[in-house]
Design a protein around this motif. Structure first.
Motif, PDB file in Angstrom:
ATOM      1  N   ARG A  70       0.774  -1.181   0.021  1.00 54.76           N
ATOM      2  CA  ARG A  70      -0.095   0.120   0.081  1.00 54.76           C
ATOM      3  C   ARG A  70       0.774   1.185   0.195  1.00 54.76           C
ATOM      4  O   ARG A  70       0.658   2.136  -0.903  1.00 54.76           O
ATOM      5  CB  ARG A  70      -0.977  -0.159   1.076  1.00 54.76           C
ATOM      6  N   SER A  71       1.810   1.218   0.906  1.00 55.88           N
ATOM      7  CA  SER A  71       2.721   2.398   0.956  1.00 55.88           C
ATOM      8  C   SER A  71       3.405   2.701  -0.446  1.00 55.88           C
ATOM      9  O   SER A  71       3.988   3.980  -0.369  1.00 55.88           O
ATOM     10  CB  SER A  71       3.356   2.645   2.266  1.00 55.88           C
ATOM     11  N   THR A  74       0.635   4.373  -3.112  1.00 55.07           N
ATOM     12  CA  THR A  74      -0.138   5.619  -2.865  1.00 55.07           C
ATOM     13  C   THR A  74       0.239   6.710  -3.317  1.00 55.07           C
ATOM     14  O   THR A  74      -0.299   7.650  -3.909  1.00 55.07           O
ATOM     15  CB  THR A  74      -0.899   5.610  -1.486  1.00 55.07           C
ATOM     16  N   TYR A  77      -0.684   8.092  -7.004  1.00 57.25           N
ATOM     17  CA  TYR A  77      -2.096   8.289  -7.369  1.00 57.25           C
ATOM     18  C   TYR A  77      -2.339   9.673  -7.919  1.00 57.25           C
ATOM     19  O   TYR A  77      -3.037   9.849  -8.733  1.00 57.25           O
ATOM     20  CB  TYR A  77      -3.173   8.153  -6.196  1.00 57.25           C
ATOM     21  N   GLU A 104      -9.654   4.776  -1.547  1.00 59.06           N
ATOM     22  CA  GLU A 104      -8.134   5.020  -1.398  1.00 59.06           C
ATOM     23  C   GLU A 104      -7.650   6.021  -2.448  1.00 59.06           C
ATOM     24  O   GLU A 104      -6.716   6.951  -2.112  1.00 59.06           O
ATOM     25  CB  GLU A 104      -7.475   3.820  -1.513  1.00 59.06           C
ATOM     26  N   TYR A 108      -5.728   9.571  -1.800  1.00 61.16           N
ATOM     27  CA  TYR A 108      -4.389   9.843  -2.108  1.00 61.16           C
ATOM     28  C   TYR A 108      -4.257  10.783  -3.200  1.00 61.16           C
ATOM     29  O   TYR A 108      -3.196  11.272  -3.423  1.00 61.16           O
ATOM     30  CB  TYR A 108      -3.729   8.566  -2.152  1.00 61.16           C
TER      31      TYR A 108
END
Ligand SMILES: Nc1nc2c(ncn2[C@@H]2O[C@H](COP(=O)(O)OP(=O)(O)OP(=O)(O)O)[C@@H](O)[C@H]2O)c(=O)[nH]1
Ligand SMILES: [Mg+2]
Length: 203
Positions: A70-71, A74, A77, A104, A108
């Motif tokens: 995830r980190s 993001t 984006y 999400e 972001y």
């Protein structure tokens, strides 16, 4: 003299394994790998195309769907012109998760007005006979969550893949025609009236 080409950033989001990388590879290189590794972070490929008489360079950003990355995904984006929310037709959970992916992305990418942002929904792996998500349910979700276009695709046999990316371009153009725009890749000039600016960052 070269004609103008517009650079558009589209981003593929969705659960790990739904076929995001396969869709990008099918569209850009016309190849399919039945044993693809999970993506780590993000990757992108460019594809030139013409839609309704306008030349564009589509910059397709493929992200890692697994939660542990995830980190890494993001930060990429921001600056997207269109988001392709992807699930697999043989995986009901990946369909249930579309709402989370939209949330999400909206957060972001710092989308101020999600209702007018171009999302396109892709139900992939149409070639697999064991479906867990009906076209009816998917269309209903799209209707109730902003009227997003919906495509059932197969990266394996190339069904609807080009049509889905072309629709993404059409949606962006429709939004831009409304808002005023653009980046010209021949002159590298930027129209500052444009709301979202494409970014060209990399890891
Ligand atoms: N039958 C079938 N298999 C597919 C299709 N698209 C992808 N696959 C397979 O599904 C697996 C996962 O595909 P990927 O493209 O790696 O999925 P992804 O969404 O990029 O996954 P992450 O990188 O982990 O986020 C691979 O083994 C692909 O060969 C399809 O349309 N039909
Ligand atoms: Mg991938």
């Amino acid at each position: 003299m070269m004609s103008k080409s517009t650079l558009l950033k589209v981003i593929l989001l969705g659960d790990g394994g739904v076929g995001k990388s396969s869709l990008m590879n099918r569209y850009v290189t016309n190849k399919f790998d039945s044993h693809l590794f999970h993506t780590i972070g993000v990757e992108f490929l460019n594809k030139e195309l013409e839609v309704d008489g306008r030349r564009v360079t589509l910059q397709i950003w493929d992200t890692a769907g697994q939660e542990r990355f995830r980190s890494l995904r993001t930060p990429f984006y921001r600056g997207s012109d269109c988001c392709l929310l992807t699930f697999s037709l043989d995986d009901g959970q990946s369909f249930q998760n579309l709402a989370n992916w939209k949330k999400e992305f909206t957060y972001y990418a710092d989308i101020k007005d999600p209702d007018s942002f171009p999302f396109v929904v892709l139900g992939n792996k149409l070639d697999i006979p064991e479906r867990q998500v009906s076209g009816e349910d998917a269309r209903k979700w799209c209707r109730e969550n902003g009227g997003h276009p919906y495509f059932e695709t197969s990266a394996k046999d190339a069904t609807n893949v080009a049509s889905a990316f072309e629709e993404a371009v059409r949606r962006i153009q429709a939004t831009d025609d409304r808002d005023g725009h653009l980046i010209n890749t021949d002159t590298n000039t930027v129209d500052l009236q444009r709301k979202s600016q494409p970014q060209h960052s990399c890891c």
